[in-house]
Every structure is written in C-alpha cells, then in structure tokens.
Write a protein that holds these residues in place. Structure first.
Motif, mmCIF file in Angstrom:
data_model
loop_
_atom_site.group_PDB
_atom_site.id
_atom_site.type_symbol
_atom_site.label_atom_id
_atom_site.label_comp_id
_atom_site.label_asym_id
_atom_site.label_seq_id
_atom_site.Cartn_x
_atom_site.Cartn_y
_atom_site.Cartn_z
ATOM 1 N N ALA A 1 0.820 -1.204 0.000
ATOM 2 C CA ALA A 1 0.000 0.000 0.000
ATOM 3 C C ALA A 1 0.857 1.258 0.000
ATOM 4 O O ALA A 1 0.426 2.309 -0.447
ATOM 5 N N LEU A 2 2.075 1.158 0.497
ATOM 6 C CA LEU A 2 2.957 2.321 0.588
ATOM 7 C C LEU A 2 3.879 2.455 -0.621
ATOM 8 O O LEU A 2 4.840 3.184 -0.572
ATOM 9 N N ALA A 3 3.564 1.753 -1.708
ATOM 10 C CA ALA A 3 4.451 1.766 -2.877
ATOM 11 C C ALA A 3 4.276 3.011 -3.741
ATOM 12 O O ALA A 3 4.415 2.955 -4.935
ATOM 13 N N HIS A 4 3.938 4.132 -3.121
ATOM 14 C CA HIS A 4 3.817 5.351 -3.925
ATOM 15 C C HIS A 4 5.204 5.947 -4.173
ATOM 16 O O HIS A 4 6.191 5.476 -3.606
ATOM 17 N N ASP B 1 0.136 3.288 -8.065
ATOM 18 C CA ASP B 1 -0.777 2.763 -7.035
ATOM 19 C C ASP B 1 -1.903 3.757 -6.746
ATOM 20 O O ASP B 1 -2.724 3.535 -5.860
ATOM 21 N N HIS C 1 -1.596 6.869 -5.675
ATOM 22 C CA HIS C 1 -1.288 7.845 -4.638
ATOM 23 C C HIS C 1 -0.480 9.016 -5.186
ATOM 24 O O HIS C 1 0.429 8.826 -5.979
#
Ligand code: CU
Length: 121
Positions: A24-27, A108, A110
């Motif tokens: 989820a934090l792969a921005h 993703d 973001h």
C-alpha cells in the motif's frame, strides 16, 4: 498444543498483515534529483531530472518553480526517459535561490509531493 494447520494459518495471516502495508505504501518517493537538493548550479539553463523509486504517471504529474523574486511558474515535464524518471528544462534562470516543487501520481493511485531547493550562480 496447537494443530499444525492452525500454526500454518497464523503464519499465513501474519505474513499478509506484515506485507500488505508495504504494498500500500508503494507510492513514488524521490530517490535523487538534478539539480541536487541544496546544490548550486550554473544558469541560465538548468536541466532537471527527478528519479523516483517507482513508475509515475507523467500526464498527471506537475512541476512548479518558485523564483527568487517570488514568482511561481509551471514547468512542463518534457519526457519520461525511463519509468520513474522525469525530465524538464529550466530556462532564463538568474542568480538566486529557487525551489522546484513536484507532485507526482504513482501507479498505485497515490499522489506525493516534495520540493528541491537549489541555488543558481
Ligand atoms: Cu502509495
């Protein structure tokens, strides 16, 4: 004690919990830039390269430049030479302190923002 299937289920569940937030934090995070942060470069033309840790959507990314006189202008992103790398060209820069602000959309979904401060001599 616990049945083997129960232990296996706990291991699988823990793995999902630990790995999911990373996905989820792969921005996009800025890895390196040209000009470098707080560097001094020669004008009046300055080539810009922004390198991110992940692929970004060039069409939904923006660059703005804050000039020494307080003017803010939009900077066109010229190309994406490779995934996650944005290039632009700054022209007509006079001596002084500049801030290049970037906003990029990662695959993703973001949006991330940041800035690179540099000096023109
Ligand atoms: Cu993200």
């Amino acid at each position: 004690m616990f049945a083997p299937w129960f232990v296996a289920a706990i291991v699988v569940a823990s793995t999902i919990v630990l790995v999911a937030p990373r996905v989820a934090l792969a921005h996009a995070v800025l890895v390196s830039s040209q000009p470098g942060a707080n560097s001094t470069v020669s004008g009046p033309e300055v080539a810009v390269l922004l390198k991110y840790n992940s692929r970004v959507d060039m069409a939904h990314s923006t660059l703005t430049l804050l000039a020494p006189d307080g003017r803010v202008e939009k900077v066109a992103i010229e190309s994406e030479p490779e995934p996650g790398l944005l290039s632009a060209k700054l022209t007509g820069l006079v001596k002084g302190a500049y801030v290049l602000r970037w906003q990029v959309l990662a695959t993703d979904g973001h949006i991330t923002r940041g800035k690179v401060s540099f000096q023109v001599q």
